[in-house]
Design an enzyme around this catalytic site. Structure first.
Site, PDB file in Angstrom:
ATOM      1  N   ASP B  11      -2.863 -45.045  -6.026  1.00 18.63           N
ATOM      2  CA  ASP B  11      -4.022 -45.273  -6.885  1.00 18.63           C
ATOM      3  C   ASP B  11      -5.044 -46.106  -6.117  1.00 18.63           C
ATOM      4  OD1 ASP B  11      -2.838 -43.892  -8.878  1.00 18.63           O
ATOM      5  OD2 ASP B  11      -2.204 -45.622 -10.047  1.00 18.63           O
ATOM      6  N   ASP B 130      -2.352 -34.119 -17.943  1.00 14.49           N
ATOM      7  CA  ASP B 130      -1.636 -35.229 -18.579  1.00 14.49           C
ATOM      8  C   ASP B 130      -1.217 -34.759 -19.960  1.00 14.49           C
ATOM      9  OD1 ASP B 130      -2.232 -36.734 -16.353  1.00 14.49           O
ATOM     10  OD2 ASP B 130      -3.938 -37.771 -17.264  1.00 14.49           O
TER      11      ASP B 130
END
Lengths: 218, 255
Positions: B11, B130
């Site tokens: 990330d 997601d």
């Protein structure tokens, strides 16, 4: 020893930084160029693999790079084609600009045979990821694969591959996916690989290092 | 045989790694490319850089990251996060990214996948999904913005459409499992893997070595992705691959 100057043929289809830097990592002075004169003057020539066969041949021919490449190969200048850069060494390919298969498009014809699409079935096409390269007896004698073990994993990303009409005696490595195909070829000063040595971690760097050594001794 | 892949995910915010890292020998553990190189040395098959900076931000740090990564990395890498159009993706591919991953923008405009596949080839286009389970049934809904926005769209149907429209891979994250260390949502993974003709990367929930193997053997995924177990040094990538190999999964171990 002066680092060999290796021209990376740029046909403006993508980023060549990883090829340039990988060859730099293993001791070459590599530079991307679209200038036929620069290609003609280099100690070795690498044609990388980005885009589709039709676009690549169009650009190579219009720019004069195709002539420079054929000329370099004929003058016994060490030559390495990667992925699509392997494909354009052959007489003909079926890959059109949009990635679909169509009528034959003429290649550079340095080596005999054709490039055809992998047919998807149970397995997914494109063939993307790490797969094994199997050395033939010709491959075991090939300077590119010194210290590369049989069955080493290398990185592939392609939908087209060499067909069975290429000369059997130039096949250095084979790989198996939807079909068995030549993943490495070698004839004299001309080397070609279907996989991406610049994306194949340590094994890829060994192969590129072997190429640079070959150039130094050519 | 094509091997199953192990993919660490980093990330990134403003060009820096945001999650904690446990590579003590790195000069700069916040440098995503240096961390990715360490993962390459440990046997990562590819890496994913996920830009978690808000989508409205200036993209330049990520483009810089992509060109830095092309110069330094010797394995393929993906950049994801915040793409709105093909122009933004093109910048990243031009900087050398092997693949781009698109999520919300594709849900809002599925045609984007077709355009991206035409521009860069399907192999360079990942559709990230997601998904959150709807109640107790084996049904999942697509969520956006890290699980905050419900869309009402069925995750399996969306995966099928994404593949039809040209995505070359599905990066499937279970929002129920993400961060829990309870393992992948295997029912979700299997359902999507069976529904689409393209590779599926399982993501969200890995806590043990067994979880990685389950993702492939029971979830039928083609690749497994994890972040914190690698960043915190719970497992090395080699450890994970050796365990997967012991379970009969073909993996790349010659590094």
């Amino acid at each position: 020893m002066v680092a060999p100057r290796i021209a990376i043929v740029d046909y403006h289809k993508g980023n060549l930084l990883s090829v340039v830097r990988s060859l730099g990592d293993v001791g070459a002075q590599a530079f991307a160029t679209d200038d036929p004169t620069q290609i003609a003057g280099a100690d070795a020539v690498v044609v990388p693999g980005v885009g589709a066969f039709e676009d690549a041949m169009d650009y190579l021919q219009t720019s004069g790079e195709a002539e420079a490449i054929k000329d370099a190969a004929a003058r016994c200048v060490p030559f390495l084609g990667i992925c699509l850069g392997l494909h354009v060494l052959f007489e003909r390919g079926a890959e059109r600009s949009d990635g679909t298969a169509g009528d034959w498009i003429e290649g550079s014809g340095i080596l005999k045979g054709s490039v055809t699409r992998l047919t998807s079935g149970r397995l997914k096409v494109p063939h993307v990821g790490w797969n094994q390269m199997h050395l033939t007896s010709h491959g075991r004698a090939c300077p590119l694969y010194a210290n590369v073990p049989e069955g080493a994993n290398v990185y592939f990303t392609h939908s087209y591959a060499l067909a069975d009409d290429i000369d059997e005696d130039i096949i250095a490595t084979r790989s198996h996916y939807t079909r068995s195909f030549a993943s490495g070829v070698w004839r004299d000063n001309v080397f070609g690989v279907q996989f991406h040595p610049e994306k194949s971690s340590a094994t890829g760097l060994t192969i590129l290092s072997n190429f640079v050594s070959y150039v130094e001794h050519a | 045989m094509l091997t199953k892949r192990v993919i660490p995910c980093l990330d990134v915010k403003d060009g820096r790694v945001v999650k904690g890292v446990n590579f003590v020998d790195l000069v700069d553990a916040g440098d995503p490319v240096e961390l990715a190189r360490a993962y390459d040395a440990e046997g990562a098959d590819e890496v994913v850089f996920l830009d978690i900076t808000a989508t409205s931000d200036d993209r330049s740090p990520t483009v810089d990251l992509a060109s830095h990564a092309s110069a330094e990395l010797r394995i393929p890498y993906t950049v994801g996060g915040g793409f709105k159009d093909v122009a933004g993706m093109r910048q990243m591919v031009a900087a050398g990214a092997d693949k781009v991953s698109v999520n919300s923008a594709a849900v809002k405009n599925p045609e984007l996948l077709t355009q991206a596949a035409a521009a860069f080839g399907s192999q360079a286009v990942i559709c990230a999904i997601d998904a959150k389970r709807k109640g107790k049934a084996d049904e999942w809904e697509v969520f956006l913005a890290g699980g905050r926005i419900a869309t009402g769209i069925d995750a399996v149907a969306w995966a099928e459409e994404a593949a039809r429209r040209g995505a070359g891979e599905i990066l499937l994250t279970s929002m129920d499992r993400d961060g829990t260390k309870e393992g992948f949502d295997l029912a979700l993974t299997r359902k999507v893997a069976r529904a689409v003709p393209i590779p599926v990367i399982a993501s969200g929930g890995v806590g043990t070595l067994e979880h990685f193997a389950e993702g492939i053997l029971e979830g039928e995924a083609d690749a497994v992705l994890a972040a914190s177990v690698f960043h915190f040094g719970t497992f090395s990538i080699r450890q994970v691959k050796e365990y997967m190999a012991s379970q009969g999964i073909p993996v790349r171990l010659d590094f």
